[in-house]
Scaffold this active site. Structure first.
Site, short mmCIF file in Angstrom:
data_model
loop_
_atom_site.label_atom_id
_atom_site.label_comp_id
_atom_site.label_asym_id
_atom_site.label_seq_id
_atom_site.Cartn_x
_atom_site.Cartn_y
_atom_site.Cartn_z
CG LEU A 103 -8.92 19.12 11.27
CD1 LEU A 103 -7.39 19.75 11.14
CD2 LEU A 103 -9.13 17.83 10.49
NE ARG A 104 -13.42 23.28 18.69
CZ ARG A 104 -13.90 24.42 17.98
NH1 ARG A 104 -15.14 24.00 17.25
NH2 ARG A 104 -13.41 25.62 18.40
N GLY A 105 -13.34 16.99 15.99
CA GLY A 105 -13.56 15.56 16.42
C GLY A 105 -12.45 14.66 16.23
CG ASP A 151 -17.76 22.27 16.98
OD1 ASP A 151 -17.73 20.88 16.65
OD2 ASP A 151 -17.07 22.96 16.87
NE ARG A 152 -16.55 27.49 20.53
CZ ARG A 152 -15.46 27.79 19.69
NH1 ARG A 152 -14.06 27.21 19.98
NH2 ARG A 152 -15.32 28.79 18.84
#
Length: 380
Positions: free
Chosen positions: A311-313, A230-231
């Site tokens: 909300l990274r996407g 995910d990073r």
């Protein structure tokens, strides 16, 4: 025997004279001594090349993980990126590559100079790409006590590690899926905070560690931990080229490079400089590129429908789309930009069955067409 030694001395003398002459006439550089395969000479694998270019334009995208079969040019392409990296301004005597204009991300050493009104000497240097070996120790990665100073001068001093070298640069991990768990945890902490904290033998130091994380690996050798996956801002999945003509061209390029690396690199020097100038200009224009609010809402609708955690996407899609528009010298983000970058941003963030592999991007594209259905122009 005497004549043999005289011959050896004569040979060495000629050798040194030729090297000195070469240095004077051509100004030998590291790249000339050890040439790197040119980025612009790489055939195919457009998804991988685009992911790397977008990260150079906007480092805040968060890096890229490149997964694919053995022998598909992953490491070659990533190392080829070195020649394209633009220059940055750093503090000359600072081991952490501090930005003299960014007080918040300076090392304590530079901050003290500012507070004491001491002169700050700066210099230009290329963005560094640091390799993190799989067998690296925690001390090598984070930093440790400088034993030489401790023994010679009797003082405790900090010896910076790979995270310090990679600050404001690129940290590259080949076979990232084989990295030890404790090193993964260290990278997660540094990537999340942008700082590296070291506690060693009475020394406590906190230094900036903001880097673009680039990893490559073969999915057959194991999956990445979800926390590390995910990073990475982008995920590029590549496969072996099937087209026979393209395969032949790739082989010919590699053979030509192996036979005469310097001559091969010089053939692509103009293309390399052109792309480098384009990247520098794109970085400078990045803050001027706009994306309208309607497109932002639709991006978030896609992420919500795909059940993307966090909300990274959303953030990465906005950044990547703006970087792409900037690379193509446009001031406004289009739907085509979003469609191109969205699978790279979301494929590794989809919720999936443990037995499934990472989605190739089809599910993301399907959701994109559903959300953007009414507004999609004919050329998308």
């Amino acid at each position: 025997m005497k004549s043999f030694y005289m011959y050896q001395l004569s040979f060495l003398s000629r050798k040194f004279r030729s090297i000195a002459a070469l240095k004077n006439t051509e100004q030998m550089t590291i790249e000339e001594v050890r040439p790197i395969f040119p980025f612009t000479a790489i055939v195919g694998q457009e998804e991988m090349k685009l992911s790397l270019i977008l990260n150079v334009i906007d480092p805040k995208i968060g890096g890229v993980i490149i997964m694919g079969d053995r022998g598909t040019g992953k490491s070659t392409t990533i190392r080829a990126l070195v020649d394209l990296l633009p220059e940055i301004t750093v503090v000359s005597d600072d081991p952490f590559n501090s930005d003299p204009e960014d007080f918040e991300s300076m090392s304590d050493f530079v901050r003290e100079k500012f507070k004491n009104n001491e002169p700050i000497l700066t210099k230009k240097k290329k963005i560094a790409m640091v390799d993190l070996p799989l067998g690296a120790t925690e001390d090598r990665v984070c930093g440790t006590i400088d034993l030489e100073k401790a023994l010679k001068e009797g003082i405790k001093a900090f010896e910076p590690g790979l995270l310090a070298q990679a600050n404001r640069g690129i940290l590259y991990i080949d076979e990232v899926n084989l990295l030890d768990d404790h090193l993964v945890d260290l990278l997660l902490d540094a990537a999340a905070s942008g700082w590296n904290t070291v506690e060693r033998e009475g020394i406590s130091i906190n230094h900036p560690a903001r880097f673009i994380l680039i990893g490559s690996g073969n999915p057959e050798e194991g999956e990445l931990r979800p926390q590390l996956l995910d990073r990475f801002g982008l995920y590029a999945q590549i496969g072996t080229v099937k087209d026979p003509e393209l395969r032949v061209k790739i082989v010919e390029q590699r053979v030509a490079f192996d036979e005469s690396p310097i001559f091969f690199c010089k053939k692509y020097q103009t293309q390399q400089e052109k792309l480098m100038n384009l990247l520098v200009a794109a970085r400078q224009r990045l803050s001027t590129v706009q994306i309208n609010s309607e497109l932002r809402i639709q991006i978030s609708q896609v992420c919500a429908q795909l059940n993307i955690d966090g909300l990274r996407g959303d953030i990465v899609i906005n950044r990547a789309a703006k970087a792409l528009a900037c690379f193509e010298n446009r001031q406004q983000v289009t739907m085509k930009d979003i469609l191109l970058v969205m699978p790279l941003c979301l494929s590794h963030r989809l919720r999936k069955d443990p037995l499934e592999t990472t989605d190739s991007g089809e599910k993301v594209r399907e959701t994109f067409y559903k959300v953007f259905a009414e507004d999609i122009p004919a050329d998308v």
